[in-house]
Design a protein around this motif. Structure first.
Motif, PDB file in Angstrom:
ATOM      1  N   MET A   1      -3.671   4.692   6.832  1.00 18.44           N
ATOM      2  CA  MET A   1      -4.653   4.231   5.852  1.00 18.44           C
ATOM      3  C   MET A   1      -6.012   4.854   6.139  1.00 18.44           C
ATOM      4  SD  MET A   1      -6.167   0.402   5.209  1.00 18.44           S
ATOM      5  CE  MET A   1      -7.146   0.525   6.710  1.00 18.44           C
ATOM      6  N   PHE A   2      -6.433   4.808   7.414  1.00 19.19           N
ATOM      7  CA  PHE A   2      -7.715   5.411   7.791  1.00 19.19           C
ATOM      8  C   PHE A   2      -7.685   6.926   7.571  1.00 19.19           C
ATOM      9  CE2 PHE A   2      -7.749   1.514  10.425  1.00 19.19           C
ATOM     10  CZ  PHE A   2      -8.966   0.988  10.026  1.00 19.19           C
ATOM     11  N   LEU A   3      -6.570   7.549   7.909  1.00 17.57           N
ATOM     12  CA  LEU A   3      -6.460   9.004   7.759  1.00 17.57           C
ATOM     13  C   LEU A   3      -6.533   9.419   6.295  1.00 17.57           C
ATOM     14  CD1 LEU A   3      -5.960  11.740   9.115  1.00 17.57           C
ATOM     15  CD2 LEU A   3      -3.507  11.320   8.884  1.00 17.57           C
ATOM     16  N   SER A   4      -5.812   8.704   5.421  1.00 15.44           N
ATOM     17  CA  SER A   4      -5.806   9.068   4.002  1.00 15.44           C
ATOM     18  C   SER A   4      -7.166   8.821   3.358  1.00 15.44           C
ATOM     19  CB  SER A   4      -4.711   8.297   3.265  1.00 15.44           C
ATOM     20  OG  SER A   4      -4.940   6.898   3.313  1.00 15.44           O
TER      21      SER A   4
ATOM     22  N   GLN B   1     -14.967  11.768 -10.288  1.00 13.22           N
ATOM     23  CA  GLN B   1     -14.780  12.403  -8.980  1.00 13.22           C
ATOM     24  C   GLN B   1     -14.201  11.427  -7.956  1.00 13.22           C
ATOM     25  OE1 GLN B   1     -17.953  15.055  -7.542  1.00 13.22           O
ATOM     26  NE2 GLN B   1     -18.832  15.020  -9.595  1.00 13.22           N
ATOM     27  N   TRP B   2     -14.620  10.181  -8.014  1.00 19.06           N
ATOM     28  CA  TRP B   2     -14.036   9.184  -7.105  1.00 19.06           C
ATOM     29  C   TRP B   2     -12.557   8.981  -7.416  1.00 19.06           C
ATOM     30  CZ3 TRP B   2     -14.988   6.503  -2.755  1.00 19.06           C
ATOM     31  CH2 TRP B   2     -16.278   6.554  -2.219  1.00 19.06           C
ATOM     32  N   LEU B   3     -12.210   8.882  -8.692  1.00 15.09           N
ATOM     33  CA  LEU B   3     -10.810   8.675  -9.072  1.00 15.09           C
ATOM     34  C   LEU B   3      -9.953   9.889  -8.733  1.00 15.09           C
ATOM     35  CD1 LEU B   3     -11.426   6.976 -12.512  1.00 15.09           C
ATOM     36  CD2 LEU B   3     -10.327   5.895 -10.562  1.00 15.09           C
ATOM     37  N   ALA B   4     -10.562  11.073  -8.718  1.00 11.82           N
ATOM     38  CA  ALA B   4      -9.804  12.299  -8.475  1.00 11.82           C
ATOM     39  C   ALA B   4      -9.249  12.381  -7.057  1.00 11.82           C
ATOM     40  CB  ALA B   4     -10.691  13.520  -8.751  1.00 11.82           C
ATOM     41  N   VAL B   5      -9.741  11.554  -6.142  1.00 10.58           N
ATOM     42  CA  VAL B   5      -9.230  11.610  -4.766  1.00 10.58           C
ATOM     43  C   VAL B   5      -8.001  10.734  -4.573  1.00 10.58           C
ATOM     44  CG1 VAL B   5     -11.530  12.118  -3.881  1.00 10.58           C
ATOM     45  CG2 VAL B   5     -10.703   9.766  -3.855  1.00 10.58           C
ATOM     46  N   VAL B   6      -7.624   9.941  -5.575  1.00 14.97           N
ATOM     47  CA  VAL B   6      -6.442   9.077  -5.427  1.00 14.97           C
ATOM     48  C   VAL B   6      -5.173   9.898  -5.180  1.00 14.97           C
ATOM     49  CG1 VAL B   6      -4.966   7.374  -6.575  1.00 14.97           C
ATOM     50  CG2 VAL B   6      -7.447   7.165  -6.720  1.00 14.97           C
ATOM     51  N   PRO B   7      -4.886  10.966  -5.969  1.00 16.77           N
ATOM     52  CA  PRO B   7      -3.698  11.775  -5.636  1.00 16.77           C
ATOM     53  C   PRO B   7      -3.808  12.473  -4.289  1.00 16.77           C
ATOM     54  CG  PRO B   7      -4.943  12.778  -7.441  1.00 16.77           C
ATOM     55  CD  PRO B   7      -5.506  11.407  -7.235  1.00 16.77           C
ATOM     56  N   VAL B   8      -5.027  12.783  -3.845  1.00 12.41           N
ATOM     57  CA  VAL B   8      -5.210  13.361  -2.507  1.00 12.41           C
ATOM     58  C   VAL B   8      -4.805  12.345  -1.451  1.00 12.41           C
ATOM     59  CG1 VAL B   8      -6.885  14.313  -0.882  1.00 12.41           C
ATOM     60  CG2 VAL B   8      -7.064  14.870  -3.317  1.00 12.41           C
ATOM     61  N   ILE B   9      -5.226  11.105  -1.631  1.00 12.52           N
ATOM     62  CA  ILE B   9      -4.847  10.022  -0.715  1.00 12.52           C
ATOM     63  C   ILE B   9      -3.333   9.858  -0.688  1.00 12.52           C
ATOM     64  CG2 ILE B   9      -4.947   7.512  -0.416  1.00 12.52           C
ATOM     65  CD1 ILE B   9      -7.862   7.657  -1.397  1.00 12.52           C
ATOM     66  N   CYS B  10      -2.709   9.934  -1.851  1.00 12.25           N
ATOM     67  CA  CYS B  10      -1.241   9.804  -1.927  1.00 12.25           C
ATOM     68  C   CYS B  10      -0.551  10.927  -1.155  1.00 12.25           C
ATOM     69  CB  CYS B  10      -0.789   9.807  -3.374  1.00 12.25           C
ATOM     70  SG  CYS B  10      -1.287   8.352  -4.307  1.00 12.25           S
ATOM     71  N   LEU B  11      -1.057  12.137  -1.295  1.00 12.43           N
ATOM     72  CA  LEU B  11      -0.443  13.281  -0.602  1.00 12.43           C
ATOM     73  C   LEU B  11      -0.521  13.124   0.912  1.00 12.43           C
ATOM     74  CD1 LEU B  11      -1.691  16.194  -2.872  1.00 12.43           C
ATOM     75  CD2 LEU B  11       0.696  15.619  -2.411  1.00 12.43           C
ATOM     76  N   VAL B  12      -1.595  12.529   1.405  1.00 10.36           N
ATOM     77  CA  VAL B  12      -1.715  12.302   2.845  1.00 10.36           C
ATOM     78  C   VAL B  12      -0.770  11.182   3.286  1.00 10.36           C
ATOM     79  CG1 VAL B  12      -3.293  11.634   4.702  1.00 10.36           C
ATOM     80  CG2 VAL B  12      -4.096  13.122   2.859  1.00 10.36           C
ATOM     81  N   GLN B  13      -0.521  10.223   2.412  1.00  9.23           N
ATOM     82  CA  GLN B  13       0.288   9.061   2.780  1.00  9.23           C
ATOM     83  C   GLN B  13       1.792   9.308   2.727  1.00  9.23           C
ATOM     84  OE1 GLN B  13      -0.755   5.594   0.510  1.00  9.23           O
ATOM     85  NE2 GLN B  13      -2.811   5.434   1.374  1.00  9.23           N
TER      86      GLN B  13
END
Length: 412
Positions: A225-228, A360-372
């Motif tokens: 969670m912290f990493l993503s 821009q804030w919403l655009a990081v959600v798929p980035v978070i998913c890719l890390v998870q």
């Protein structure tokens, strides 16, 4: 908006009744009925990739080794379908409603439920309850661990055999990792709403809830969670610097400052270190991952249909669990995994075009998913949460295009 409000805004009620897991696909079916009744619908971008993924998942059912595996397979498939329906529904609503911030209200209500139930896990971590759905299920079915985890109510995850257990908030989920995954996905959506709506009681309630939410989130001790979240904030910060967006940069600093203040009172680094030293979760995960890589060569195209229980690994969990990447690779094969990852990458690239602070804030959600995906499973409600945010971000990005075009043309 009422079907989205019922689905995401009433999560505490669904959790109390035991309806949260088994009923989620039924709520998705309600959304599908609304779309079917409406008729003409515009699908969001990258839809074909997800449809291809679903087709491969359905085809992989031919690899199931026993009829008993059909029930969990159908449930996972229903979560994938529900996430896709949520994406189409939100994308359609967001394209047509003039009040963009209002489309995020159900997701903000989901956030409030997540924070409230997280605090319940902090205050009464041993609380358990037999839910109405659990009582209505046949005894043999309710006793299956896979099903019991979904319908039996608990507020925190801990080892009952430990003399000094570590309590990690989990509600409304049975597993604290799923809670941490949902938290990381929803946090950018809350900040995005505050960016879109400059005033009002909802905005102030969300701003107050942000520091309060960090206590149960930190106590999950979820490293991924912290990493993503860190990866998402890093990407967001880099884009803000390159585009000279001081508002986004200031919001990132504000979030980091609040997190730093909370860490003064919660020794999160020490707690995570204690947990790592007292558990074998990392070793167990690595043994499962190695077994997946060893076996996938025997069935690379369609996988095995579902995770398998074996006695060749040190972990208690079946092969093909402990991460969405490994679940898709083992259960549905290499092509399905490529489609799943390609869908997230396509969403990340499309949403990266956003110019507004909220976009821009919403655009990081798929980035978070890719890390998870290597460590967290997403064949649950969290995939619908991610698709909600991504679909809204896509619609918001499309709305920004005509504005940029007029800004470039009118002066000339």
């Amino acid at each position: 908006m009422w079907p989205l409000a019922a689905m995401f805004g009433l999560v505490p009620l669904w959790w109390l009744t035991g309806f949260f897991y088994l009923g989620w696909p039924l709520l998705g079916a309600l959304l599908f009925t609304m779309l079917a009744t409406r008729g003409r619908v515009t699908p969001p971008p990258a839809m074909r990739i997800w449809l291809l993924f679903l087709a491969i998942v359905v085809a992989s059912a031919t690899r199931l080794q026993s009829p008993v595996s059909l029930l969990p397979f159908a449930l996972r498939l229903s979560f994938y379908l529900t996430a896709l329906v949520v994406a189409v529904y939100v994308y359609t609503v967001a394209r047509e409603r003039p009040d963009q911030a209002g489309v995020l209200v159900p997701l903000c209500a989901f956030w409030f439920g997540l924070v409230a139930l997280g605090w319940l896990g902090v205050l009464v971590p041993r609380f358990e309850l037999t839910t109405p759905v659990e009582a209505l299920l046949p005894g043999g079915l309710a006793g299956v661990p896979f099903v019991n985890d979904m319908v039996h109510l608990g507020t925190a995850e801990f080892s009952a055999r430990s003399l000094d257990p570590i309590y990690r908030p989990a509600a409304p989920y049975p597993y604290t990792n799923t809670y941490g995954s949902a938290y990381a996905m929803t946090l950018p959506c809350v900040v995005a709403y505050a960016m879109l709506r400059r005033r009002g009681p909802m905005r102030w309630a969300l701003l107050v809830s942000l520091p309060l939410s960090l206590v149960p989130a930190f106590l999950t001790l979820n490293r991924a969670m912290f990493l993503s979240l860190g990866a998402g904030l890093a990407v967001l910060g880099a884009r803000a610097v390159l585009r000279g967006n001081t508002r986004v940069a200031a919001s990132i600093v504000a979030v980091l400052v609040v997190g730093g203040i909370v860490m003064l009172f919660i020794p999160i680094t020490e707690l995570i270190g204690t947990r790592v030293r007292s558990s074998d979760t990392t070793t167990d995960r690595l043994s499962l991952y190695a077994e997946v890589l060893r076996r996938v060569g025997d069935s690379p195209w369609l996988g095995y249909g579902a995770p398998l229980d074996v006695d060749t690994v040190s972990a208690d969990a079946p092969i093909g669990t402990q991460g969405q990447l490994w679940l898709v690779l083992f259960s549905h094969g290499v092509p399905a995994l490529l489609c799943f990852l390609a869908g997230l990458v396509a969403a990340a690239l499309y949403c990266a075009r956003a110019t507004s602070a909220a976009g821009q804030w919403l655009a990081v959600v798929p980035v978070i998913c890719l890390v998870q995906v290597p460590v967290y499973g997403m064949a649950n409600q969290n995939l619908a949460v991610a698709f909600y945010a991504v679909a809204f971000a896509m619609a918001l990005t499309e709305r920004e295009r005509p504005t940029r075009h007029r800004a470039a043309v009118l002066p000339a």
